[in-house]
Design an enzyme around this catalytic site. Structure first.
Site, PDB file in Angstrom:
ATOM      1  N   GLU A  21      -2.843   1.783  -6.742  1.00 52.41           N
ATOM      2  CA  GLU A  21      -3.575   1.309  -5.553  1.00 52.41           C
ATOM      3  C   GLU A  21      -5.037   0.963  -5.821  1.00 52.41           C
ATOM      4  O   GLU A  21      -5.931   1.397  -5.092  1.00 52.41           O
ATOM      5  CB  GLU A  21      -3.460   2.364  -4.441  1.00 52.41           C
ATOM      6  CG  GLU A  21      -2.018   2.660  -4.091  1.00 52.41           C
ATOM      7  CD  GLU A  21      -1.843   3.787  -3.064  1.00 52.41           C
ATOM      8  OE1 GLU A  21      -2.847   4.351  -2.621  1.00 52.41           O
ATOM      9  OE2 GLU A  21      -0.689   4.080  -2.712  1.00 52.41           O
ATOM     10  N   ASN A  28       0.858   0.184  -9.994  1.00 53.41           N
ATOM     11  CA  ASN A  28       1.632   0.428  -8.769  1.00 53.41           C
ATOM     12  C   ASN A  28       0.743   0.212  -7.541  1.00 53.41           C
ATOM     13  O   ASN A  28      -0.408   0.665  -7.510  1.00 53.41           O
ATOM     14  CB  ASN A  28       2.113   1.895  -8.801  1.00 53.41           C
ATOM     15  CG  ASN A  28       3.126   2.230  -7.733  1.00 53.41           C
ATOM     16  OD1 ASN A  28       4.129   1.531  -7.576  1.00 53.41           O
ATOM     17  ND2 ASN A  28       2.893   3.315  -7.003  1.00 53.41           N
ATOM     18  N   HIS A  35       6.517   0.191   1.312  1.00 48.68           N
ATOM     19  CA  HIS A  35       6.398   0.946   2.569  1.00 48.68           C
ATOM     20  C   HIS A  35       6.361  -0.075   3.711  1.00 48.68           C
ATOM     21  O   HIS A  35       5.354  -0.757   3.903  1.00 48.68           O
ATOM     22  CB  HIS A  35       5.115   1.787   2.580  1.00 48.68           C
ATOM     23  CG  HIS A  35       5.117   2.887   1.564  1.00 48.68           C
ATOM     24  ND1 HIS A  35       6.014   3.930   1.610  1.00 48.68           N
ATOM     25  CD2 HIS A  35       4.347   3.106   0.475  1.00 48.68           C
ATOM     26  CE1 HIS A  35       5.782   4.749   0.596  1.00 48.68           C
ATOM     27  NE2 HIS A  35       4.781   4.264  -0.115  1.00 48.68           N
ATOM     28  N   GLU A  56       8.531   3.000  -3.973  1.00 48.76           N
ATOM     29  CA  GLU A  56       8.359   4.019  -2.917  1.00 48.76           C
ATOM     30  C   GLU A  56       8.989   3.537  -1.622  1.00 48.76           C
ATOM     31  O   GLU A  56       8.405   3.682  -0.533  1.00 48.76           O
ATOM     32  CB  GLU A  56       6.853   4.308  -2.703  1.00 48.76           C
ATOM     33  CG  GLU A  56       6.137   4.769  -3.954  1.00 48.76           C
ATOM     34  CD  GLU A  56       4.657   5.079  -3.739  1.00 48.76           C
ATOM     35  OE1 GLU A  56       4.212   5.191  -2.577  1.00 48.76           O
ATOM     36  OE2 GLU A  56       3.941   5.206  -4.745  1.00 48.76           O
ATOM     37  N   ASP A  65      10.504   2.841   1.761  1.00 46.73           N
ATOM     38  CA  ASP A  65      10.887   3.420   3.050  1.00 46.73           C
ATOM     39  C   ASP A  65      10.620   2.363   4.115  1.00 46.73           C
ATOM     40  O   ASP A  65       9.700   1.555   3.981  1.00 46.73           O
ATOM     41  CB  ASP A  65      10.205   4.766   3.348  1.00 46.73           C
ATOM     42  CG  ASP A  65       8.696   4.766   3.265  1.00 46.73           C
ATOM     43  OD1 ASP A  65       8.077   3.687   3.293  1.00 46.73           O
ATOM     44  OD2 ASP A  65       8.109   5.873   3.190  1.00 46.73           O
TER      45      ASP A  65
HETATM   46  O1  9MR Z   1       4.324  11.234   0.081  1.00 51.61           O
HETATM   47  C1  9MR Z   1       3.055  11.686  -0.348  1.00 51.61           C
HETATM   48  C2  9MR Z   1       2.526  12.720   0.609  1.00 51.61           C
HETATM   49  O2  9MR Z   1       3.311  13.893   0.534  1.00 51.61           O
HETATM   50  C3  9MR Z   1       1.080  13.027   0.303  1.00 51.61           C
HETATM   51  O3  9MR Z   1       0.566  13.881   1.304  1.00 51.61           O
HETATM   52  C4  9MR Z   1       0.299  11.750   0.237  1.00 51.61           C
HETATM   53  C5  9MR Z   1      -1.142  12.040  -0.102  1.00 51.61           C
HETATM   54  O4  9MR Z   1      -1.861  10.924  -0.398  1.00 51.61           O
HETATM   55  O5  9MR Z   1       0.844  10.891  -0.751  1.00 51.61           O
HETATM   56  C6  9MR Z   1       2.127  10.509  -0.424  1.00 51.61           C
HETATM   57  O6  9MR Z   1       2.622   9.597  -1.379  1.00 51.61           O
HETATM   58  C7  9MR Z   1       1.894   8.379  -1.517  1.00 51.61           C
HETATM   59  C8  9MR Z   1       2.024   7.954  -2.959  1.00 51.61           C
HETATM   60  O7  9MR Z   1       1.577   8.975  -3.803  1.00 51.61           O
HETATM   61  C9  9MR Z   1       1.238   6.673  -3.231  1.00 51.61           C
HETATM   62  N1  9MR Z   1       1.634   5.640  -2.306  1.00 51.61           N
HETATM   63  C10 9MR Z   1       1.634   5.984  -0.907  1.00 51.61           C
HETATM   64  C11 9MR Z   1       2.479   7.237  -0.675  1.00 51.61           C
HETATM   65  C12 9MR Z   1       2.570   7.540   0.804  1.00 51.61           C
HETATM   66  O8  9MR Z   1       1.318   7.786   1.346  1.00 51.61           O
END
Ligand code: 9MR
Length: 467
Positions: free
Chosen positions: A163, A205, A241, A270, A272
């Site tokens: 990101e 990513n 997402h 990722e 969803d």
């Molecule tokens: O799913 C993850 C969640 O449990 C955490 O609290 C969060 C913190 O930033 O990160 C989520 O996963 C993220 C991933 O690492 C990077 N892309 C976005 C995902 C969803 O926010």
């Protein structure tokens, strides 16, 4: 994360759902076969791909969760356990317990691991958040070296940088403490990861990069630059997402294809999709099909197992309900996987050689073609200021051994890059010739190539000349 609405792309012709990119080494699998696999992982494996999920270490003792995990998935991504805050809670003091737990459970179930994520502006430990300049740069490289070395030999691919680009139309890097250490921080991260674990695939990513837009084009330009300069990068992850503000668009396949044409694997990392019922199921199907249509799209990962496992559970965005029952979206994803697609040449077995798409039964010297020639059609995704054109070349009633497609671009338009073709010219009358692997096209069969440009794309039917 910020989820600003993605820019809508005007799809002049919807080709993503139906078009199949016949790239190097690709073959088509027959649809609806009687031997259709009954799990996501097995079905994906039939085309040389994986199907993965994010995993949380603390849920592994939940038997409903682990039963689904070990039945359905052949790749796992630690949802939080390998992030900087988890693995280096205080500087130069490393903590691998939860990450190791996921790796060892994966290994004992023949699942591979996507490491996530070595360098990211978010989920940094407090001590790193307060660093800057050379101190932060050294902390980052030390972190990458230690974590990638600890997991060396156990990781299929690392999200090396996560990101790093801004949302919106600027195409700029995201402002962050890492970015403030200098624009080269991303390539330094990749070179450091390669040195620590040369066998792991190294991925960039990001989110809101799934379709063709300013942000994904900025990432595309970075990857192109890295490939040109020899910065080690093997793959690009598209998080996937989706929700109503950020829906599945028709140009995902074209976007995956343009990155793949740079010489990297592409993965949905990722996935969803907020929603329910048929609408959600249809969206899942279209994302799976977009990946299957691109030979170098070698895997899909969903971001959790049951809806209740999701980071945004109220959106019910996953494939299993809170009790672990398969949803309509599960069936849609499985059916899409079982409908086949291009096999992945980087992981497929030798039986998937290109000779299966190029039968050599017709010999022009003894059986002259009934009608030589070819035709071409264009599908255009146009947005304000730019476009992607996908051209389908179809042979006539005889096999052709090469082709050249002529396209006239409107005034002011210019080609900026192309894939699966060699372009001559960039504005006005431009011609596109086949490359080594897609010149031979059987009678009535088709192949595709594409190009991206600025301005308004071509809408007139292209000419096609066969050899
Ligand atoms: O799913 C993850 C969640 O449990 C955490 O609290 C969060 C913190 O930033 O990160 C989520 O996963 C993220 C991933 O690492 C990077 N892309 C976005 C995902 C969803 O926010």
């Amino acid at each position: 994360m910020n989820r600003s609405p993605r820019r809508r792309v005007l799809a002049a012709t919807l080709s993503a759902a139906s078009a199949v990119l016949v790239a190097s080494g690709a073959v088509l699998l027959s649809a609806g076969n009687a031997n259709a696999a009954t799990t996501l992982g097995a079905s994906a494996a039939a085309t040389g791909r994986y199907f993965g999920t994010a995993v949380a270490a603390y849920k592994l003792s939940d038997s409903v969760y682990s039963t689904i995990l070990n039945r359905e998935f052949d790749m796992v991504t630690p949802e939080n356990e390998m992030k900087w805050d988890a693995t280096e809670p205080s500087q130069n003091s490393f903590s691998y317990t939860s990450g190791d737990q996921i790796v060892s459970q994966a290994q004992s179930h023949n699942q591979r691991v996507r490491g996530h994520a070595l360098a990211w502006h978010s989920q940094q430990p407090g001590w790193a958040q307060s660093l800057s300049g050379t101190a932060l740069r050294s902390a980052m490289t030390n972190h990458i070296t230690n974590v990638a070395t600890h997991y060396k030999g156990k990781i299929y691919s690392w999200d090396v940088v996560n990101e790093a680009f801004a949302d919106g139309t600027s195409g700029a890097r995201r402002s962050s403490n890492l970015q403030n250490t200098g624009n080269d921080w991303i390539e330094v991260a990749f070179r450091t990861a390669r040195a620590a674990d040369p066998a792991a695939k190294l991925c960039y990513n990001d989110y809101n990069t799934d379709g063709i837009n300013a942000k994904s084009t900025a990432v595309y330009n970075m990857v192109s630059d890295f490939k040109t300069r020899g910065v080690p990068i093997d793959c690009v992850g598209f998080q996937g997402h989706f929700n109503s503000a950020s829906p599945v668009t028709s140009d995902i396949q074209q976007n995956l294809a343009r990155f793949a044409a740079l010489g990297v694997d592409v993965q949905i990392t990722e996935l969803d999709i907020a929603g329910s019922g048929t609408a959600q199921a249809t969206s899942y199907s279209s994302v799976v099909k977009a990946c299957l249509a691109v030979a170098r799209c070698n895997g899909i990962t969903v971001w959790g197992i049951r809806d209740s496992d999701s980071w945004r559970a109220s959106d019910t965005p996953l494939l299993f309900d809170n009790s672990g029952n398969k949803k309509a979206s599960y069936t849609a994803a499985l059916d899409a996987l079982n409908s086949g697609g291009t096999t992945n040449p980087t992981t497929s077995v030798p039986t998937t050689s290109p000779t299966t798409v190029l039968p050599s039964t017709s010999n022009p010297t003894t059986s002259p073609p009934a009608t030589a020639g070819c035709s071409a059609t264009v599908s255009l995704n146009q947005w304000s200021g730019g476009f992607v054109a996908t051209i389908k070349v179809t042979a006539g009633s005889a096999k052709i051994n090469g082709w050249t497609v002529g396209v006239t671009l409107p005034s002011g338009a210019a080609v900026t890059n192309s894939w699966n073709t060699t372009a001559s010219g960039s504005s006005g009358a431009v011609s596109f010739a086949n490359v080594s692997y897609n010149g031979s096209v059987n009678a009535a069969a088709s192949t595709e190539f594409g190009f991206q440009g600025t301005g308004v794309g071509p809408s007139a039917t292209p000419t096609c000349t066969a050899r």
